[in-house]
Design an enzyme around this catalytic site. Sequence first.
Site, PDB file in Angstrom:
ATOM      1  N   LEU A  92       8.167  -9.662 -29.242  1.00 56.98           N
ATOM      2  CA  LEU A  92       8.736  -9.237 -29.477  1.00 56.98           C
ATOM      3  C   LEU A  92       8.518  -7.252 -29.126  1.00 56.98           C
ATOM      4  O   LEU A  92       7.468  -7.408 -30.255  1.00 56.98           O
ATOM      5  CB  LEU A  92      10.155  -9.302 -29.611  1.00 56.98           C
ATOM      6  CG  LEU A  92      10.618 -10.934 -29.442  1.00 56.98           C
ATOM      7  CD1 LEU A  92      11.982 -10.741 -30.725  1.00 56.98           C
ATOM      8  CD2 LEU A  92      11.138 -10.709 -28.196  1.00 56.98           C
ATOM      9  N   SER A  93       8.581  -6.957 -28.840  1.00 58.32           N
ATOM     10  CA  SER A  93       8.614  -5.345 -28.428  1.00 58.32           C
ATOM     11  C   SER A  93       8.666  -5.428 -30.084  1.00 58.32           C
ATOM     12  O   SER A  93       7.759  -4.584 -30.430  1.00 58.32           O
ATOM     13  CB  SER A  93       9.510  -4.641 -28.292  1.00 58.32           C
ATOM     14  OG  SER A  93       9.990  -4.320 -26.950  1.00 58.32           O
ATOM     15  N   GLU A  94       9.427  -5.724 -31.508  1.00 59.71           N
ATOM     16  CA  GLU A  94       9.665  -5.304 -32.670  1.00 59.71           C
ATOM     17  C   GLU A  94      10.277  -6.069 -33.440  1.00 59.71           C
ATOM     18  O   GLU A  94      11.176  -7.427 -32.504  1.00 59.71           O
ATOM     19  CB  GLU A  94      10.188  -3.949 -32.774  1.00 59.71           C
ATOM     20  CG  GLU A  94       9.615  -3.173 -33.023  1.00 59.71           C
ATOM     21  CD  GLU A  94       9.376  -2.213 -31.152  1.00 59.71           C
ATOM     22  OE1 GLU A  94       9.115  -1.303 -30.451  1.00 59.71           O
ATOM     23  OE2 GLU A  94      11.290  -2.182 -30.963  1.00 59.71           O
ATOM     24  N   THR A  95      10.114  -6.652 -33.924  1.00 62.66           N
ATOM     25  CA  THR A  95      10.660  -7.657 -35.021  1.00 62.66           C
ATOM     26  C   THR A  95      10.666  -7.064 -37.009  1.00 62.66           C
ATOM     27  O   THR A  95      10.264  -6.147 -37.444  1.00 62.66           O
ATOM     28  CB  THR A  95      10.088  -8.931 -35.203  1.00 62.66           C
ATOM     29  OG1 THR A  95       9.622  -9.519 -34.178  1.00 62.66           O
ATOM     30  CG2 THR A  95      10.417  -9.557 -36.188  1.00 62.66           C
TER      31      THR A  95
ATOM     32  N   HIS B 119      16.168   1.065 -31.304  1.00 60.14           N
ATOM     33  CA  HIS B 119      16.793  -0.919 -31.220  1.00 60.14           C
ATOM     34  C   HIS B 119      16.307  -1.517 -32.507  1.00 60.14           C
ATOM     35  O   HIS B 119      17.079  -1.924 -32.633  1.00 60.14           O
ATOM     36  CB  HIS B 119      16.085  -0.720 -29.739  1.00 60.14           C
ATOM     37  CG  HIS B 119      14.913  -1.890 -30.157  1.00 60.14           C
ATOM     38  ND1 HIS B 119      13.796  -2.158 -29.977  1.00 60.14           N
ATOM     39  CD2 HIS B 119      15.408  -3.653 -29.841  1.00 60.14           C
ATOM     40  CE1 HIS B 119      13.384  -3.429 -29.852  1.00 60.14           C
ATOM     41  NE2 HIS B 119      14.128  -4.234 -29.805  1.00 60.14           N
TER      42      HIS B 119
END
Length: 280
Positions: free
Chosen positions: A45-48, A77
């Site tokens: 994902l974009s970030e974790t 986010h």
Amino acid sequence: MTTYIFHQVDVFAAAPLKGNPLAVVAGADGLDDAQMAAFANWMNLSETTFLLKPTQPGADYRVRIFTPEEELPFAGHPTLGSCHVWLAMGGVPQGRDVVQECGAGLVTVRRDADGFAFAAPPLRRAGPVDAADLAAVARGLGLSPDRVEAANWVDNGPGWIGLMLRDRAELLALRPDLRALGDWRAGLVAPWDCARDGDAAQFEVRAFIGGETGFEDPVTGSLNAGLAKWLIGAGLAPASYVASQGTVIGRMGRVRVARDEDGLWIGGETVTRIRGQVTL
């Protein structure tokens, strides 16, 4: 191996599954750097993010933020999504607002009728973009520099450079070569035309991360925070507005921007979509 509580949340979404997804692992103090990085890479994902016990006075919790390739000191986010999960798991802030500890320092997050909003952090780099840098970014984006109405550094951690185009249609039509963009992180913004685009938002935003594995980010809190500081400060945007993001890639992100006596706030809705356990 240890089992951890896991959530996947949808941040800045104006409709189900139309925001930016975030994976959150709670109680992650037992994980080391390599385990966090490996899980974030696997999630893709974009970030974790990983929720930890705070280490700084005044912080309610600590968060570490990973993309599939690197750790970030701050991202928007992930800040809202992590706060949402921390509260959902019974977290109680020490004061009126939640205080998050991250690599960029302490970030205040407040609850409102429409979700959460974080206080935009200071810019690490601001000011005009020199001609050589602007030419390099424009070339990677497939733009001629004369199509850029204004440009400014808006870096609050990830390294954003901001470019403003004339109108939304031009921005939505853009199809950049992200490999040619190289190491740049470019955030583009353009005004909506109320007669043509409606009044659901006042600006359109697109976020491009260059490189061999480059991508367009669906909805980007850190970029919107940096752009807001620039646009409002320069008189290019009102003190409060809504930004739309993710349109070209099938998302319906809505980011609320508001400046008041307490500072500049970046907010949006956050909803839990997946709740369970992960064994690492």
